[in-house]
Design a protein around this motif. Structure first.
Motif, mmCIF file in Angstrom:
data_model
loop_
_atom_site.group_PDB
_atom_site.id
_atom_site.type_symbol
_atom_site.label_atom_id
_atom_site.label_comp_id
_atom_site.label_asym_id
_atom_site.label_seq_id
_atom_site.Cartn_x
_atom_site.Cartn_y
_atom_site.Cartn_z
ATOM 1 N N ASP A 186 -10.960 3.426 3.344
ATOM 2 C CA ASP A 186 -10.803 4.227 4.559
ATOM 3 C C ASP A 186 -9.738 5.286 4.300
ATOM 4 N N ASN A 187 -9.235 5.901 5.347
ATOM 5 C CA ASN A 187 -8.293 7.006 5.167
ATOM 6 C C ASN A 187 -6.899 6.563 4.752
ATOM 7 N N VAL A 188 -6.591 5.293 4.945
ATOM 8 C CA VAL A 188 -5.261 4.785 4.578
ATOM 9 C C VAL A 188 -5.317 4.176 3.191
ATOM 10 N N VAL A 189 -4.549 4.726 2.271
ATOM 11 C CA VAL A 189 -4.475 4.195 0.903
ATOM 12 C C VAL A 189 -3.383 3.134 0.884
ATOM 13 N N ASN A 190 -3.770 1.871 0.742
ATOM 14 C CA ASN A 190 -2.778 0.799 0.784
ATOM 15 C C ASN A 190 -2.473 0.262 -0.611
ATOM 16 N N ALA A 191 -1.565 -0.704 -0.672
ATOM 17 C CA ALA A 191 -1.047 -1.175 -1.965
ATOM 18 C C ALA A 191 -2.128 -1.785 -2.850
ATOM 19 N N LYS A 192 -3.074 -2.506 -2.244
ATOM 20 C CA LYS A 192 -4.073 -3.186 -3.075
ATOM 21 C C LYS A 192 -4.974 -2.196 -3.816
ATOM 22 N N SER A 193 -5.063 -0.961 -3.322
ATOM 23 C CA SER A 193 -5.899 0.040 -3.975
ATOM 24 C C SER A 193 -5.353 0.441 -5.341
ATOM 25 N N PHE A 194 -4.085 0.164 -5.603
ATOM 26 C CA PHE A 194 -3.477 0.557 -6.878
ATOM 27 C C PHE A 194 -3.740 -0.465 -7.975
ATOM 28 N N MET A 195 -4.127 -1.684 -7.573
ATOM 29 C CA MET A 195 -4.456 -2.731 -8.547
ATOM 30 C C MET A 195 -3.310 -2.986 -9.518
ATOM 31 N N ILE A 196 -2.087 -2.975 -9.004
ATOM 32 C CA ILE A 196 -0.919 -3.335 -9.811
ATOM 33 C C ILE A 196 -0.077 -4.303 -9.006
ATOM 34 N N ARG A 197 0.720 -5.083 -9.695
ATOM 35 C CA ARG A 197 1.603 -6.019 -9.021
ATOM 36 C C ARG A 197 2.980 -5.407 -8.859
ATOM 37 N N GLU A 198 3.659 -5.819 -7.807
ATOM 38 C CA GLU A 198 5.044 -5.376 -7.616
ATOM 39 C C GLU A 198 5.916 -6.122 -8.611
ATOM 40 N N TYR A 199 6.548 -5.403 -9.517
ATOM 41 C CA TYR A 199 7.330 -6.049 -10.575
ATOM 42 C C TYR A 199 8.420 -6.958 -10.026
ATOM 43 N N SER A 200 9.040 -6.527 -8.954
ATOM 44 C CA SER A 200 10.187 -7.291 -8.465
ATOM 45 C C SER A 200 9.785 -8.681 -8.022
ATOM 46 N N THR A 201 8.499 -8.949 -7.689
ATOM 47 C CA THR A 201 8.088 -10.273 -7.257
ATOM 48 C C THR A 201 8.205 -11.284 -8.389
ATOM 49 N N VAL A 202 8.217 -10.803 -9.620
ATOM 50 C CA VAL A 202 8.334 -11.712 -10.764
ATOM 51 C C VAL A 202 9.609 -12.525 -10.658
ATOM 52 N N LEU A 203 10.646 -11.930 -10.125
ATOM 53 C CA LEU A 203 11.938 -12.588 -10.091
ATOM 54 C C LEU A 203 12.159 -13.416 -8.841
ATOM 55 N N LYS A 204 11.188 -13.478 -7.956
ATOM 56 C CA LYS A 204 11.391 -14.169 -6.688
ATOM 57 C C LYS A 204 11.124 -15.666 -6.790
ATOM 58 N N GLY A 205 10.457 -16.108 -7.838
ATOM 59 C CA GLY A 205 10.141 -17.521 -7.925
ATOM 60 C C GLY A 205 9.778 -17.901 -9.334
ATOM 61 N N GLY A 206 9.460 -19.196 -9.525
ATOM 62 C CA GLY A 206 9.073 -19.674 -10.837
ATOM 63 C C GLY A 206 10.273 -20.176 -11.620
#
Length: 612
Positions: free
Chosen positions: A538-558
């Motif tokens: 649709d007219n709104v380009v959202n985050a999932k359209s980029f097909m990349i992960r937010e790098y900073s989430t790597v450090l949030k868990g695990g």
């Protein structure tokens, strides 16, 4: 529980260049250094003093609001009627200069600002026996209220509200930085909220307060602190956040004492001239586009984006280089825009309109480099043309020749190039006639040539010949403050090219683009944005359209092992991208053996083909 006071925190924190906030495990601020106060507006030099109080009927009020409804407590145009301003012609999103008497239903003066041009807007006159001048400078981005020759100035990034109140001929309140946290927004003041005193001592001290009390939007920081696992010191690094509506690039670390976590340290830098991201995605795109347009008009090399110190230096050096014929060496990772910068230097030089020849030193087969550069005479070698051929250097006569990836040139060709640079003369292959050319030479590489010189992979004498005006473009991950303007320009340009002008960028998409590391730099950013525009339904380009992960989430868990593995994968991918898939150069640069490298590539499922 160990108290954070047992951790040694020296007063020297007040003398470092970054903002530092230290919290205990309960989220209470224990240290808020001087630079943090400066960035967030609590450490101003108080030159004009006033007592605590609140607005009263009969007070003379002077107001400059750059954008009605933003950064002013949600001001509505009807609120201006409280100072006798007829606001029928003022629309949400416009700016306004006005003054009036608080409690009067009429008699105020006002000027609406449509931001239709970059420049100075002014309103002046006399009210309540006070001579005043209100100035909004949208080019230099400041507001100035002048009353009886006393000046009250506030600089701004995207939007700001500046209010000054006089009573019985004396100033009783003026706006200052940090007003949002102190509950002194324009609308709050007009509604009768109390304001604090300004005196030689700071009226607001954040220390001893909950972080969420001082910075209302910091609840997510507090939650990350209390949920962070004790085995790792890094909570997050290099993330775009906002504190009191001020955009900063922050890192958050756990503090440990005798193997026990006692709190956390937030380190941040202010992002200069960066607009805050609006809650409305369409408004965010509009604001960033406007910011980009206005910033461009202030630069002679306006097509070279960036507000970081690095890009300002790049523009300065490029401007100086364009005035001379000196050799230029452009250094930077792949995708940072070295070719683009070389072309702009040419287009701003006396040679504009003449040839701009690009020679990719890494793509020409070794056995053909000399004939490609210098040309050859007829029948000079088997397979040579019967008429001979001019080389790329000769084709650039009168203009600029750009040697891309000069660091990949073989040593024997380096020797021939050095001879040419010294006297600008050469022989074609198979020829005996010396040829003179008039060219300007620009070089570029993603390699660290000084290290290559020490390793004898690059001639020292050639290095000094080409390194007359060095220009270093840092990778995007090291100048994140440049990302918003770049995203805005690329997004607008691509959607227009693709005939999809109605597309807008969502807030979650912008936040993702702000924290992504861009191993392929600007070139990768363009590819990501083009992909997202194409894939958005649709007219709104959202985050999932980029097909990349937010790098900073790597450090949030695990586990710590998971975090280290993911970090190692990113480093290998980044180094491969920088070296354009050259495996040998990658494992040599990383200091690991060939067998170990391929073992890691297999374990981490890293595709080598995508870098070729």
């Amino acid at each position: 529980m160990t108290d954070i006071s047992n951790v040694e925190v020296k007063s020297s924190l007040d003398f470092i260049s970054e903002g530092i906030i230290i919290l205990d495990n309960d989220g209470v601020i224990r240290k808020y250094n001087r630079r943090a106060k400066e960035i967030l507006g609590f450490a101003e030099k108080v030159e004009k003093h006033h007592h605590a109080g609140r607005i009263k009927e009969g007070d003379v009020v002077f107001i400059i609001d750059t954008i009605v409804g933003e950064d002013d407590g949600g001001l509505e145009t009807a609120d201006l009627r409280k100072v006798g301003v007829d606001c029928n012609d003022i629309q949400f999103g416009q700016g306004v200069l006005c003054c009036g008497i608080y409690g009067n239903s009429h008699g105020g003066s006002c000027k609406a600002i449509n931001h239709e041009y970059l420049g100075v807007y002014a309103l002046e006159g006399v009210i309540g026996g006070l001579s005043y001048s209100l100035v909004l400078n949208t080019a230099e981005r400041y507001t100035l209220i002048k009353v009886n020759n006393e000046e009250y100035r506030l600089d701004y990034i995207n939007s700001i509200s500046n209010i000054v109140i006089f009573r019985d001929g004396n100033m009783v309140f003026y706006q200052s930085k940090g007003y949002s946290t102190k509950g002194e927004d324009l609308r709050n003041i007009l509604e009768g909220a109390g304001f604090q005193a300004k005196n030689a001592r700071e009226a607001f001290d954040p220390e001893g307060r909950m972080i969420t009390e001082v910075h209302s939007e910091s609840m997510s920081l507090y939650m990350e602190l209390i949920n962070h696992k004790a085995e790792g010191d890094i909570i997050f690094e290099n993330r775009y956040i906002e504190l009191s509506k001020v955009p900063v690039l922050a890192s958050f670390y756990a503090l440990n004492h005798e193997n026990t976590r006692v709190g956390a340290l937030l380190k941040f830098k202010g992002i200069k001239e960066l607009t805050s991201i609006s809650k409305e995605s369409g408004e965010a795109s509009r604001i960033l586009s406007e910011f980009t347009r206005k910033y461009h008009s202030l630069s002679s090399f306006s097509e070279i984006f960036g507000i970081s110190d690095n890009m300002q230096e790049v523009r300065r050096l490029a401007s100086q280089a364009a005035k001379t014929d000196s050799n230029v060496l452009i250094l930077g990772d792949s995708g940072t825009g070295k070719t683009f910068l070389a072309r702009k230097i040419h287009e701003n030089s006396r040679r504009k309109g003449k040839p701009f020849i690009t020679i990719n030193c890494a793509s020409i087969p070794k056995e053909l480099v000399e004939s490609e550069l210098f040309g050859y005479e007829r029948n000079a070698f088997t397979g040579a043309s019967q008429t001979g051929k001019k080389g790329l250097i000769e084709l650039g006569h009168g203009g600029t020749v750009f040697f891309d990836e000069i660091g990949d040139m073989s040593m024997d060709v380096q020797a021939k190039l050095l001879s040419f640079i010294q006297d600008r003369k050469f022989f074609r292959v198979g020829g005996n006639k010396e040829i003179d050319v008039d060219i300007r030479m620009v070089f570029a590489t993603n390699r660290e040539l000084e290290k290559d010189v020490k390793s004898r992979l690059f001639r020292e004498d050639l290095f000094y010949r080409i390194n007359v005006i060095p220009i270093h473009i840092k990778p995007l991950r090291e100048r994140r403050e440049d990302i918003p303007a770049l995203v805005s320009d690329i997004f607008d340009r691509l959607k227009e090219k693709m005939g999809l002008q109605d597309k807008i960028l969502s807030e979650d998409a912008m936040n993702l683009l702000l924290v992504y590391d861009y191993p392929g730099n600007v070139r990768e950013m363009e590819n990501l944005i083009q992909r997202a525009i194409s894939l958005s339904e649709d007219n709104v380009v959202n985050a999932k359209s980029f097909m990349i992960r937010e790098y900073s989430t790597v450090l949030k868990g695990g586990t710590l092992k998971d975090i280290l593995t993911e970090t190692e994968r990113r480093v290998i991918n980044d180094t491969l991208a920088k070296n354009r898939g050259n495996v040998r150069r990658t494992y040599t640069e990383l200091g690991i053996g060939k067998t170990n490298f391929y073992k890691k590539v297999k374990q981490m499922d890293i595709s080598l083909d995508k870098y070729k």
